[in-house]
Design an enzyme around this catalytic site. Structure first.
Site, mmCIF file in Angstrom:
data_model
loop_
_atom_site.group_PDB
_atom_site.id
_atom_site.type_symbol
_atom_site.label_atom_id
_atom_site.label_comp_id
_atom_site.label_asym_id
_atom_site.label_seq_id
_atom_site.Cartn_x
_atom_site.Cartn_y
_atom_site.Cartn_z
ATOM 1 N N HIS A 1 55.849 28.330 52.381
ATOM 2 C CA HIS A 1 54.555 27.665 52.204
ATOM 3 C C HIS A 1 53.457 28.480 52.889
ATOM 4 C CE1 HIS A 1 51.478 24.476 53.066
ATOM 5 N NE2 HIS A 1 51.684 24.260 51.802
ATOM 6 N N HIS A 23 46.105 27.096 47.419
ATOM 7 C CA HIS A 23 45.308 25.882 47.621
ATOM 8 C C HIS A 23 43.925 26.045 46.988
ATOM 9 C CE1 HIS A 23 48.380 25.510 50.763
ATOM 10 N NE2 HIS A 23 48.326 24.237 50.443
ATOM 11 N N HIS A 32 53.305 23.263 44.661
ATOM 12 C CA HIS A 32 53.993 22.337 45.563
ATOM 13 C C HIS A 32 55.116 21.579 44.854
ATOM 14 C CE1 HIS A 32 50.438 23.189 48.059
ATOM 15 N NE2 HIS A 32 51.262 22.965 49.062
ATOM 16 N N HIS A 155 45.350 14.326 50.381
ATOM 17 C CA HIS A 155 46.286 15.368 50.841
ATOM 18 C C HIS A 155 45.810 16.058 52.129
ATOM 19 C CE1 HIS A 155 47.354 19.651 51.032
ATOM 20 N NE2 HIS A 155 48.556 19.113 51.094
ATOM 21 N N HIS A 159 47.052 15.402 56.177
ATOM 22 C CA HIS A 159 47.555 16.513 57.003
ATOM 23 C C HIS A 159 46.863 16.503 58.369
ATOM 24 C CE1 HIS A 159 50.365 19.216 54.964
ATOM 25 N NE2 HIS A 159 49.754 18.953 53.822
ATOM 26 N N PHE A 176 47.809 25.208 57.486
ATOM 27 C CA PHE A 176 48.791 25.804 56.568
ATOM 28 C C PHE A 176 49.997 26.428 57.273
ATOM 29 C CE2 PHE A 176 45.030 26.753 53.566
ATOM 30 C CZ PHE A 176 45.190 25.541 52.925
ATOM 31 N N HIS A 189 54.175 15.377 50.605
ATOM 32 C CA HIS A 189 53.995 16.158 49.378
ATOM 33 C C HIS A 189 54.682 15.551 48.167
ATOM 34 C CE1 HIS A 189 51.378 19.541 49.665
ATOM 35 N NE2 HIS A 189 51.589 19.459 50.963
HETATM 36 CU CU LIG Z 1 50.164 19.865 52.066
#
Ligand SMILES: [Cu+2]
Length: 225
Positions: A1, A23, A32, A155, A159, A176, A189
């Site tokens: 990721h 992203h 994802h 999303h 996070h 990230f 996710h």
């Molecule tokens: Cu994420």
């Protein structure tokens, strides 16, 4: 990721100086989906259970608007230390959380109403593929051309909400390079992925990019089981 977010890969010739970030464009959902697909297969193989399925954190339903309690049990392998201690259960999640808004004291019942109204906006009012999925990112385009509604929030916001508020980037979930170290990354996710399917079923012309050859022909590397 981390590799696909923090500049480990570049676009192909002649754009090899452009870093690839999956992203803030139409790659968010499909990348994802593959990522959690292979993660699920790896876990299923380790468990010797080919039918293993990752659970999802249904944070858009009233009953799911807190961190799933087994992820917050210090005796569980799903527990993770680097989180915001103020956001453990039974704290109601703020789906439109802003880490720099220090007025974090909305009463629970009001937060639930805000969350429901917010999900309506992100799912129903974001009725075009550009609004919902994010903007096209074709070879030669500038990276991060436009974020989709669900990627932006809940999303990104969840996070940040889970991660430790006193760390520079709300590690681990809030950034990230460390997000996938926290086990709650995965049900977070799988739920974002589930919303993609629900959105398509809302109908009334909602279509993703599955008739666009550039989107369909994009490829990434993953580990398999
Ligand atoms: Cu994420």
């Amino acid at each position: 990721h981390c590799a696909y977010c923090n500049g480990a890969y570049h676009l192909t010739h002649p754009f090899q100086n452009t870093k690839l970030n999956i992203h803030r464009s139409w790659f968010f959902f499909p990348f994802h989906r593959w990522y959690i697909y292979f993660f699920e297969r790896i876990l299923g193989s380790l468990l010797g259970d080919p039918n293993f399925a990752l659970p999802f954190w249904n944070r858009d339903a009233v009953e799911g608007m807190q961190m799933p309690p087994y992820f917050a049990n210090p005796n569980s392998s799903l527990y993770h230390k680097l989180r915001n201690p103020k956001h453990l259960p039974p704290q109601v999640v703020d789906l439109n959380y802003d880490p720099f808004d220090f007025n974090d004291d909305t009463p629970s019942h009001q937060q639930v109403s805000y969350n429901l109204a917010f999900m309506y906006k992100q799912m129903v009012l974001a009725s075009t593929k550009g609004l919902f999925m994010g903007s096209p990112f074709r070879l030669g385009d500038n990276p991060t051309p436009g974020i989709g509604s669900i990627e932006a929030a809940p999303h990104n916001t969840v996070h940040k909400w889970v991660g430790a508020a006193d760390k520079p980037h709300q590690e681990d979930m809030g950034t990230f390079y460390t997000a996938a170290r926290d086990p709650v990354f995965y049900p977070h996710h799988t739920n974002s992925d589930r919303l993609w399917g629900i959105w398509k079923k809302l109908g009334e012309g909602r279509k993703d990019y599955s008739d666009d050859p550039d989107w369909l022909d994009s490829d990434f590397y993953f580990y398999d089981e």
